[in-house]
Design an enzyme around this catalytic site. Structure first.
Site, mmCIF file in Angstrom:
data_model
loop_
_atom_site.group_PDB
_atom_site.id
_atom_site.type_symbol
_atom_site.label_atom_id
_atom_site.label_comp_id
_atom_site.label_asym_id
_atom_site.label_seq_id
_atom_site.Cartn_x
_atom_site.Cartn_y
_atom_site.Cartn_z
ATOM 1 N N ASP A 35 0.830 -1.208 0.000
ATOM 2 C CA ASP A 35 0.000 0.000 0.000
ATOM 3 C C ASP A 35 0.868 1.264 0.000
ATOM 4 O O ASP A 35 2.001 1.245 0.467
ATOM 5 C CB ASP A 35 -0.900 -0.041 1.243
ATOM 6 C CG ASP A 35 -2.080 0.908 1.134
ATOM 7 O OD1 ASP A 35 -2.329 1.440 0.032
ATOM 8 O OD2 ASP A 35 -2.740 1.125 2.163
ATOM 9 N N HIS A 52 2.778 3.820 -8.714
ATOM 10 C CA HIS A 52 2.609 2.403 -9.058
ATOM 11 C C HIS A 52 3.861 1.890 -9.763
ATOM 12 O O HIS A 52 4.322 0.782 -9.532
ATOM 13 C CB HIS A 52 1.390 2.206 -9.956
ATOM 14 C CG HIS A 52 0.099 2.549 -9.281
ATOM 15 N ND1 HIS A 52 -0.189 2.148 -8.002
ATOM 16 C CD2 HIS A 52 -0.980 3.261 -9.697
ATOM 17 C CE1 HIS A 52 -1.392 2.590 -7.668
ATOM 18 N NE2 HIS A 52 -1.890 3.275 -8.678
ATOM 19 N N LEU A 146 11.961 -19.975 -4.658
ATOM 20 C CA LEU A 146 10.907 -19.125 -4.095
ATOM 21 C C LEU A 146 9.656 -19.132 -4.982
ATOM 22 O O LEU A 146 9.756 -19.012 -6.203
ATOM 23 C CB LEU A 146 11.438 -17.681 -3.981
ATOM 24 C CG LEU A 146 10.428 -16.622 -3.522
ATOM 25 C CD1 LEU A 146 10.172 -16.748 -2.025
ATOM 26 C CD2 LEU A 146 10.934 -15.223 -3.852
#
Ligand code: V0D
Length: 255
Positions: A35, A52, A146
């Site tokens: 966020d 963004h 991962l």
């Protein structure tokens, strides 16, 4: 050096002591609510979309840091089922980011043996976006390192509704009795069915809420919040979160 300077400028007066992380008890699954991209941009007098864009660099940093610590699954909440309510131009811009991110990073992700996944609904996602994501998933599906799991067009209540529908259908067919429904049946019907529950959930940007994210899966997760906006979140802060996770005693309701 830069982190030291930043801490000095922000006046904490803390020396740049290395963050102690034990090799035991590394969280297996860390989920992050990324966020603060819009606010990061606003503070700089930039359009929201610039925030963004800056957030993608943080994804790269944190993916590398998580991999180096031996985290098995990193889930990143990049777009919720509610985010379609944002202005159309912003949504259009956002839908170009998976392609851009993957075009830039896929080679290194493959080199690092990372497996890319998407946790969310494929419908409504523009074809160009979905094609890029599916290609990355396909090209990394045999990787054993991962798991980089993008929660993209994801919403937890809808995930639970579809799980309940699946279970109700099994009951209607007579395959399962209502009194035999177990937690495992519900977990198995979620989009995260083949992943461990998150051990830790991180949210950046100072909001202390969960926003419809992995509500069932977070039952025993440690929650960690920071005021730092996502584009400024770095490996030092990430390691701080893991270090604190290791200091907290986890009891799962026991004593
Ligand atoms: C904006 C900060 C990567 C968060 C980072 C459409 C908000 C940049 C992806 C991505 C976004 C998604 C799926 C995938 C690979 C990459 C992404 C969105 C926003 C939502 F398979 N960054 N990113 N997706 N931002």
């Amino acid at each position: 050096m830069w982190n030291k300077l930043k801490r000095w400028l922000s006046g904490s007066g803390q020396a740049d002591a290395p963050i102690a992380i034990g090799r035991e008890n590394i969280p297996e699954h860390i989920a992050i609510i990324m966020d603060g991209n819009g606010r990061w941009a606003k503070r700089r007098g930039l359009p929201r979309v610039a925030g963004h864009h800056a957030g993608m660099k943080a994804i790269k940093r944190i993916t590398i840091a998580a991999d180096e610590l031996g985290v098995k699954v990193l889930t990143l909440y990049s777009f919720s089922t509610e985010n379609w309510k944002r202005p159309v131009d912003e949504v259009e811009f956002l839908m170009k980011l998976p392609q851009e991110f993957l075009a830039l990073e896929i080679d290194e992700l493959i080199r690092k043996n990372v497996q890319v996944r998407m946790m969310g609904w494929r419908d409504n996602v523009p074809a160009h976006t979905l094609a890029a994501v599916e290609e990355a998933i396909e090209r990394t599906k045999h990787n054993t390192g991962l798991i980089l799991n993008f929660a993209f067009n994801y919403g937890s209540r809808l995930e639970l509704v579809t799980a309940i529908q699946t279970i109700a259908e099994a009951v209607r067919r007579g395959e399962l009795m209502p009194q035999d429904i177990q937690e495992e049946h519900i977990s198995a019907c979620l989009l995260s069915a083949d992943l461990p529950d998150p051990d830790m959930i991180i949210r950046t940007s100072g909001e202390i809420r969960i926003s419809n994210f992995m509500l069932w899966q977070m039952a025993y997760a440690e929650l960690w919040f920071t005021d730092v906006y996502w584009p400024d979140f770095d490996e030092t802060m990430f390691r701080q979160a893991v270090s604190e996770y290791q200091r907290r005693a986890r009891r799962y309701g026991g004593i």
